[in-house]
Scaffold this active site. Structure first.
Site, PDB file in Angstrom:
ATOM      1  N   ASN A   9      21.371  -0.074 -22.495  1.00 16.47           N
ATOM      2  CA  ASN A   9      22.536   0.603 -23.342  1.00 16.47           C
ATOM      3  C   ASN A   9      23.106   1.649 -22.344  1.00 16.47           C
ATOM      4  O   ASN A   9      22.522   2.870 -22.217  1.00 16.47           O
ATOM      5  CB  ASN A   9      21.798   1.278 -24.616  1.00 16.47           C
ATOM      6  CG  ASN A   9      22.908   2.053 -25.468  1.00 16.47           C
ATOM      7  OD1 ASN A   9      24.201   1.955 -25.016  1.00 16.47           O
ATOM      8  ND2 ASN A   9      22.394   3.234 -26.291  1.00 16.47           N
ATOM      9  N   LYS A  11      25.943   3.385 -23.045  1.00 12.60           N
ATOM     10  CA  LYS A  11      26.402   4.202 -23.744  1.00 12.60           C
ATOM     11  C   LYS A  11      27.847   4.558 -23.223  1.00 12.60           C
ATOM     12  O   LYS A  11      28.549   3.551 -22.797  1.00 12.60           O
ATOM     13  CB  LYS A  11      25.572   5.890 -23.737  1.00 12.60           C
ATOM     14  CG  LYS A  11      23.991   5.513 -24.126  1.00 12.60           C
ATOM     15  CD  LYS A  11      23.480   6.617 -24.255  1.00 12.60           C
ATOM     16  CE  LYS A  11      21.947   6.314 -24.739  1.00 12.60           C
ATOM     17  NZ  LYS A  11      21.166   7.548 -25.399  1.00 12.60           N
ATOM     18  N   HIS A  96      22.357   2.804 -33.847  1.00 13.93           N
ATOM     19  CA  HIS A  96      22.003   3.699 -32.865  1.00 13.93           C
ATOM     20  C   HIS A  96      22.148   5.022 -33.268  1.00 13.93           C
ATOM     21  O   HIS A  96      22.983   5.312 -34.195  1.00 13.93           O
ATOM     22  CB  HIS A  96      22.873   3.687 -31.489  1.00 13.93           C
ATOM     23  CG  HIS A  96      22.324   4.143 -30.464  1.00 13.93           C
ATOM     24  ND1 HIS A  96      22.305   5.548 -30.254  1.00 13.93           N
ATOM     25  CD2 HIS A  96      21.127   3.822 -29.300  1.00 13.93           C
ATOM     26  CE1 HIS A  96      21.315   5.822 -29.215  1.00 13.93           C
ATOM     27  NE2 HIS A  96      20.880   4.930 -28.723  1.00 13.93           N
ATOM     28  N   GLU A  98      22.590   7.882 -32.214  1.00 11.49           N
ATOM     29  CA  GLU A  98      24.027   8.569 -31.835  1.00 11.49           C
ATOM     30  C   GLU A  98      25.111   8.307 -32.864  1.00 11.49           C
ATOM     31  O   GLU A  98      26.178   8.984 -33.145  1.00 11.49           O
ATOM     32  CB  GLU A  98      24.446   8.336 -30.400  1.00 11.49           C
ATOM     33  CG  GLU A  98      23.378   8.882 -29.428  1.00 11.49           C
ATOM     34  CD  GLU A  98      23.228   8.236 -28.133  1.00 11.49           C
ATOM     35  OE1 GLU A  98      24.211   7.586 -27.598  1.00 11.49           O
ATOM     36  OE2 GLU A  98      22.105   8.839 -27.659  1.00 11.49           O
ATOM     37  N   GLU A 168      13.336   3.501 -32.133  1.00  9.81           N
ATOM     38  CA  GLU A 168      14.005   4.521 -31.183  1.00  9.81           C
ATOM     39  C   GLU A 168      13.812   5.977 -31.722  1.00  9.81           C
ATOM     40  O   GLU A 168      14.513   6.607 -32.479  1.00  9.81           O
ATOM     41  CB  GLU A 168      15.277   4.456 -30.754  1.00  9.81           C
ATOM     42  CG  GLU A 168      15.888   3.411 -30.013  1.00  9.81           C
ATOM     43  CD  GLU A 168      16.980   3.380 -29.312  1.00  9.81           C
ATOM     44  OE1 GLU A 168      16.722   3.043 -28.004  1.00  9.81           O
ATOM     45  OE2 GLU A 168      17.986   3.878 -29.365  1.00  9.81           O
ATOM     46  N   GLY A 174      17.097  10.274 -24.585  1.00  8.66           N
ATOM     47  CA  GLY A 174      17.736  11.009 -23.589  1.00  8.66           C
ATOM     48  C   GLY A 174      16.974  12.290 -23.556  1.00  8.66           C
ATOM     49  O   GLY A 174      17.720  13.507 -22.690  1.00  8.66           O
ATOM     50  N   SER A 214      13.792   7.460 -23.600  1.00 13.06           N
ATOM     51  CA  SER A 214      13.106   7.829 -22.296  1.00 13.06           C
ATOM     52  C   SER A 214      11.979   6.821 -21.769  1.00 13.06           C
ATOM     53  O   SER A 214      11.060   7.060 -21.088  1.00 13.06           O
ATOM     54  CB  SER A 214      12.561   9.307 -22.545  1.00 13.06           C
ATOM     55  OG  SER A 214      13.578  10.315 -22.834  1.00 13.06           O
ATOM     56  N   GLY A 235      18.370   3.636 -22.316  1.00 16.97           N
ATOM     57  CA  GLY A 235      19.493   4.267 -22.021  1.00 16.97           C
ATOM     58  C   GLY A 235      19.745   4.621 -20.546  1.00 16.97           C
ATOM     59  O   GLY A 235      20.002   3.836 -19.814  1.00 16.97           O
ATOM     60  N   GLY A 236      19.392   5.763 -20.124  1.00 15.88           N
ATOM     61  CA  GLY A 236      19.701   6.629 -18.895  1.00 15.88           C
ATOM     62  C   GLY A 236      19.055   5.689 -17.659  1.00 15.88           C
ATOM     63  O   GLY A 236      19.975   5.523 -16.697  1.00 15.88           O
TER      64      GLY A 236
HETATM   65  C1  PEP Z   1      19.151   4.650 -25.987  1.00 13.25           C
HETATM   66  O1  PEP Z   1      19.760   5.662 -26.231  1.00 13.25           O
HETATM   67  O2  PEP Z   1      19.125   3.839 -26.499  1.00 13.25           O
HETATM   68  C2  PEP Z   1      17.695   5.117 -25.126  1.00 13.25           C
HETATM   69  C3  PEP Z   1      16.479   4.587 -25.368  1.00 13.25           C
HETATM   70  O3  PEP Z   1      18.374   6.174 -24.159  1.00 13.25           O
HETATM   71  P1  PEP Z   1      17.221   6.696 -23.125  1.00 13.25           P
HETATM   72  O4  PEP Z   1      16.613   5.817 -22.481  1.00 13.25           O
HETATM   73  O5  PEP Z   1      18.263   7.591 -22.323  1.00 13.25           O
HETATM   74  O6  PEP Z   1      16.357   7.963 -23.930  1.00 13.25           O
END
Ligand code: PEP
Length: 251
Positions: A9, A11, A96, A98, A168, A174, A214, A235-236
């Site tokens: 993802n 973002k 999601h 967010e 999640e 994040g 994470s 994500g990251g």
């Molecule tokens: C996400 O936003 O779907 C996510 C899992 O982010 P991160 O891996 O950065 O925590």
């Protein structure tokens, strides 16, 4: 049996040029290995058509990060499920945290989005998860159950079977704070039980439930070793081809 899946993802990150470069890198890295999971990258709307042109769709799936809750019409700035599908994308992240937190997406809206995604042949990657307060006050299982029931339990068993779920925990997204593999397994097993109660064991056993929050190359193997964790939504760590591949290769 259900598939193992690692989905990125991105973002609101990368320019078009940076995104195309990253997609090409992931695509090339995937050719060097035989991944034991499906791999998908979910990218900004602006990147979809271009990224579709540079990846090998047999090795790497492509998804959007959202779609509209209306079919078409006077919704300035929105992108419909049909538009997403017309780029060659096959997946779409919906619900999601967010989007729930910053854009007021609730179960009523998400129900429409899921229906439109499915009607346009897209596979929703549907996100659920509790905030820190709900984790700490012990209501987290009920919170996630309600998110699933409200948005998804109007679907036929056939349509429910087309979904990918992503658990999640919002407090882990994040933040660098990952759920432990036991915390993830507790929730994933619970979710599978909720699905089994509604749609039966076969549908539940065939549903891929990804963990997100994470997830990194260093913790992915332990998470993916849990019987009910069928991969990750990343994500990251999906913004760097090497770390994303480190997670893919954790299977
Ligand atoms: C996400 O936003 O779907 C996510 C899992 O982010 P991160 O891996 O950065 O925590």
């Amino acid at each position: 049996m259900r598939k193992n899946i690692v989905a990125g993802n991105w973002k609101m990150n990368t320019t078009l040029q940076e995104g195309v470069k990253l997609a090409k890198e992931v695509n090339e890295e995937l050719k060097k290995v035989t991944p034991k999971c499906e791999v998908v990258i979910c990218v900004p709307f602006t990147h979809l058509a271009s990224v579709n042109g540079v990846i090998d769709s047999n090795n790497l799936g492509l998804g959007a990060e959202n779609c509209a809750d209306h079919k078409s019409g006077a919704y300035t700035g929105e992108i419909s499920a049909a538009m997403v599908a017309s780029t060659g994308a096959t997946h779409v992240i919906l619900g999601h945290s967010e989007r729930r937190q910053y854009y007021g997406e609730n179960s009523e809206i998400l129900k429409e989005k899921v229906n439109l995604a499915l009607a346009n042949g897209l596979t929703p990657i549907f996100c659920i998860g509790e905030v820190l307060e709900q984790r700490e006050n012990g209501s987290y299982l009920e919170v996630v159950k309600a998110q699933i029931e409200e948005a998804l339990f109007g679907l036929s068993p056939e349509d429910f079977g087309k979904l990918i779920l992503a658990y999640e925990p919002v407090w882990a997204i994040g933040t660098g704070k990952t759920a432990t593999d036991d915390q993830a397994e507790e929730m994933h097993a619970f979710i599978r039980g909720v699905i089994a109660d509604k749609y039966g064991k076969e549908v539940a056993d065939n549903t891929s439930i990804l963990y997100g929050g994470s997830c990194k190359p260093t913790n992915a193997a332990a998470l993916f070793a849990k019987p009910n964790v069928d991969g990750g939504l990343i994500g990251g760590a999906s913004l760097d081809a090497e770390s994303f591949m480190g997670i893919v290769n954790a299977f």
